[in-house]
Design an enzyme around this catalytic site. Structure first.
Site, PDB file in Angstrom:
ATOM      1  N   ASP A   1      37.526  35.201  42.059  1.00 57.46           N
ATOM      2  CA  ASP A   1      35.875  35.898  42.425  1.00 57.46           C
ATOM      3  C   ASP A   1      35.190  35.021  43.015  1.00 57.46           C
ATOM      4  O   ASP A   1      34.477  34.946  44.008  1.00 57.46           O
ATOM      5  CB  ASP A   1      35.514  36.703  41.154  1.00 57.46           C
ATOM      6  CG  ASP A   1      36.523  37.983  40.851  1.00 57.46           C
ATOM      7  OD1 ASP A   1      37.323  38.389  41.826  1.00 57.46           O
ATOM      8  OD2 ASP A   1      36.123  38.466  39.809  1.00 57.46           O
TER       9      ASP A   1
ATOM     10  N   ASP B   1      39.668  39.567  34.262  1.00 62.42           N
ATOM     11  CA  ASP B   1      38.166  39.200  34.364  1.00 62.42           C
ATOM     12  C   ASP B   1      37.910  38.758  32.894  1.00 62.42           C
ATOM     13  O   ASP B   1      38.334  39.202  31.857  1.00 62.42           O
ATOM     14  CB  ASP B   1      37.127  39.942  34.958  1.00 62.42           C
ATOM     15  CG  ASP B   1      37.443  40.345  36.208  1.00 62.42           C
ATOM     16  OD1 ASP B   1      37.778  39.589  37.081  1.00 62.42           O
ATOM     17  OD2 ASP B   1      36.973  41.417  36.596  1.00 62.42           O
TER      18      ASP B   1
END
Length: 166
Positions: free
Chosen positions: A143, A125
């Protein structure tokens, strides 16, 4: 097999190919060019590129669960989710481009994060938004694809529900 039936699966493959490629290239750049937890300000005190390893699901959900459970869960759930999406897509009207794109987006996001788990054992991330003491958990392109696809699916369901009531 009609050309429309082929079209929705071509859309699935195209969206998946594009989103997964973009997702994996950005994650590879972050993983190879940045140190863990390194943060590069893009907009000072609001948006940074910050390298984070997510061992859980969205927002770190299950990140503290026992490793054996996490490994089994995160290696089993994405393929099952993809099969469910394919099953749902089979029932989608061949001309319903909006729903096909939304389902394809969720599919692509699931594949993108699954590839990370297979390769690294965690998800990379890096989009990091914060303001003062307020902070949103870091996320990635996969995401965004999942959340965007789910939001559009919910929108279409509510829109269809209100139209049927009227």
């Amino acid at each position: 097999m009609s050309s429309y039936l082929q079209r929705k699966y071509l859309l699935l493959m195209g969206v998946t190919g594009l989103m997964v490629s973009l997702d994996q290239v950005t994650k590879l750049l972050v993983h190879t060019q940045m140190e863990l937890h390194q943060s590069i300000p893009v907009i000072q005190n609001f948006f940074h590129i910050t390298y984070v390893r997510n061992f859980g699901a969205a927002f770190g959900f299950l990140s503290q669960a026992p490793t054996a459970f996490r490994d089994i869960f995160f290696l089993a759930v994405p393929p099952i989710a993809c099969l469910i999406i394919l099953f749902i897509l089979k029932g989608v009207d061949d001309k319903d481009t909006k729903q096909t794109l939304a389902l394809s987006s969720v599919f692509a996001g699931a594949v993108g994060n699954y590839l990370d788990r297979l390769h690294f054992g965690f998800v990379v991330d890096f989009f990091d938004f914060h303001y003062g003491k307020l902070s949103w958990p870091a996320f990635n392109i996969a995401d965004m694809a999942i959340v965007g696809g789910v939001c559009f699916l919910l929108y279409f369901m509510f829109k269809e529900s209100s139209a049927s009531k009227a």
